[in-house]
Design a protein around this motif. Structure first.
Motif, PDB file in Angstrom:
ATOM      1  N   LEU A 132       0.824  -1.210   0.000  1.00  0.00           N
ATOM      2  CA  LEU A 132       0.000   0.000   0.000  1.00  0.00           C
ATOM      3  C   LEU A 132       0.857   1.258   0.000  1.00  0.00           C
ATOM      4  N   GLU A 133       2.007   1.181   0.625  1.00  0.00           N
ATOM      5  CA  GLU A 133       2.860   2.358   0.790  1.00  0.00           C
ATOM      6  C   GLU A 133       3.983   2.436  -0.245  1.00  0.00           C
ATOM      7  N   THR A 134       3.965   1.544  -1.244  1.00  0.00           N
ATOM      8  CA  THR A 134       4.958   1.570  -2.318  1.00  0.00           C
ATOM      9  C   THR A 134       4.735   2.771  -3.235  1.00  0.00           C
ATOM     10  N   ALA A 135       5.787   3.469  -3.572  1.00  0.00           N
ATOM     11  CA  ALA A 135       5.678   4.598  -4.512  1.00  0.00           C
ATOM     12  C   ALA A 135       5.478   4.058  -5.931  1.00  0.00           C
ATOM     13  N   ILE A 136       4.450   4.557  -6.615  1.00  0.00           N
ATOM     14  CA  ILE A 136       4.141   4.136  -7.985  1.00  0.00           C
ATOM     15  C   ILE A 136       4.110   5.380  -8.871  1.00  0.00           C
TER      16      ILE A 136
END
Length: 338
Positions: free
Chosen positions: A309-313
């Motif tokens: 959820l907190e991964t930068a995309i």
């Protein structure tokens, strides 16, 4: 986005965290879960700032509710939002055995569908006792719809409408016994019908608005956004096919689904984005969505979901999905709400 980020439901003003803990696994879905492991998962969720927990009488034939109540029942823990469900009364039955309805270690209670006024009130009171709590924040009608009931849907829908089920829910809300009411379902059609029968605070919709399929977009989510009905997304991985297990809607994924997942995966590889991270983050772009409830079997699985959820995309990733027709052109993507 952070898992512990707080969202407020427009109608009820209840607060939920972006990531919620779905507690079906605490009831032993498909595989047993020990009490110690259940406690560890809930404690880890709490430590991560997660404050929304969703359970149901059906999960483990009352096992999940009992465990949730035991773990969260500490009087010092009063800053969380708890939802459970109505629509099934749990009757004592010594013939219950492991594997019934997919529950590995069910308790000796057999579900009996009842969406009537009396059934809703009884289910609510029974849940309070199993939880050992004085409050339930959100009460969802569980599994109403043709996918569950087939040719008996009309009978149960009549219980909910003409038989006073919705009136019972509205009474509980008006009296302050609960703060919000809604539906917890796997099909958008019945949720859309329900919006014409009652003012719903939230809909927990599993599997029908995901990175893989957006069939519920215009007929339901857009309507919810206009009406102020919050949406909690469940089944964000479509039973796991978007997380790599090959399952879709509780069975083996058909060829067309496998093909689309392959196309989504190819774009993910191009941008070095984990497919489950994209699946988790995609749903939050829609203004009706307030939370995503995930079920996990272990602390590492919970931590992995938080990390996804907190991964930068990058914005270009979402633009590519639109350009290649892998998500609906009408579906909002995260770059549009930043």
């Amino acid at each position: 986005m952070k898992a512990h980020e707080t969202r407020v439901l427009p109608r009820s003003r209840l607060s939920v965290t972006a990531l919620g803990l779905g507690c079906s696994q605490l009831g032993g879905l498909y595989r047993p879960m020990s009490g110690a492991d259940a406690s560890a998962v809930v404690e880890a969720a709490w430590s991560a700032g997660i404050r929304y927990f969703d359970t149901a009488p059906f999960y483990g034939y009352t096992l999940s509710e009992r465990r949730v109540g035991e773990i969260l029942g500490d009087p010092d823990r009063n800053t969380f939002t708890l939802s459970t469900k109505v629509g099934r009364l749990m009757r004592p039955d010594p013939s219950v055995s492991p594997g019934d309805d997919g529950w590995a270690t069910p308790l000796p209670f057999r579900p009996e569908f009842d969406y009537s006024y009396e059934g809703i009130m009884r289910s609510y009171e029974d849940s309070l006792q199993r939880l050992g709590m004085h409050r339930i924040d959100m009460l969802y009608v569980h599994d109403i719809g043709r996918a569950t009931h087939a040719d008996r849907h009309g009978q149960f829908w009549s219980q909910l409408t003409e038989g006073g089920g919705f009136k019972a829910l509205q009474h509980l809300r008006t009296s302050g016994a609960v703060r919000g009411i809604g539906l917890g379902v796997n099909e958008w059609e019945v949720a859309a019908d329900a919006l014409n029968e009652a003012e719903l605070d939230a809909i927990l919709l599993a599997g029908r608005y995901t990175l893989l399929e957006q069939t519920a977009l215009e007929p339901l989510l857009d309507v919810c956004a206009q009406a102020g009905t919050a949406v909690v997304v469940g089944g964000v991985f479509n039973s796991g096919v978007l997380a790599g297990n090959g399952k879709f809607n509780y069975g083996d994924a058909p060829a067309d689904v496998v093909e689309k997942v392959g196309a989504l995966s190819a774009v993910c590889q191009r941008f070095d984005v984990p497919l489950p991270a994209a699946a988790l983050q995609f749903v939050f772009a829609h203004p009706a969505v307030v939370s995503c409830a995930v079920g996990v079997r272990s602390v590492p699985q919970l931590q992995q979901n938080i990390a996804w959820l907190e991964t930068a995309i990058p914005a270009a990733f979402w633009q590519t999905l639109h350009r290649e027709g892998l998500v609906s052109s009408k579906a909002p993507v995260p770059e549009e709400v930043q």
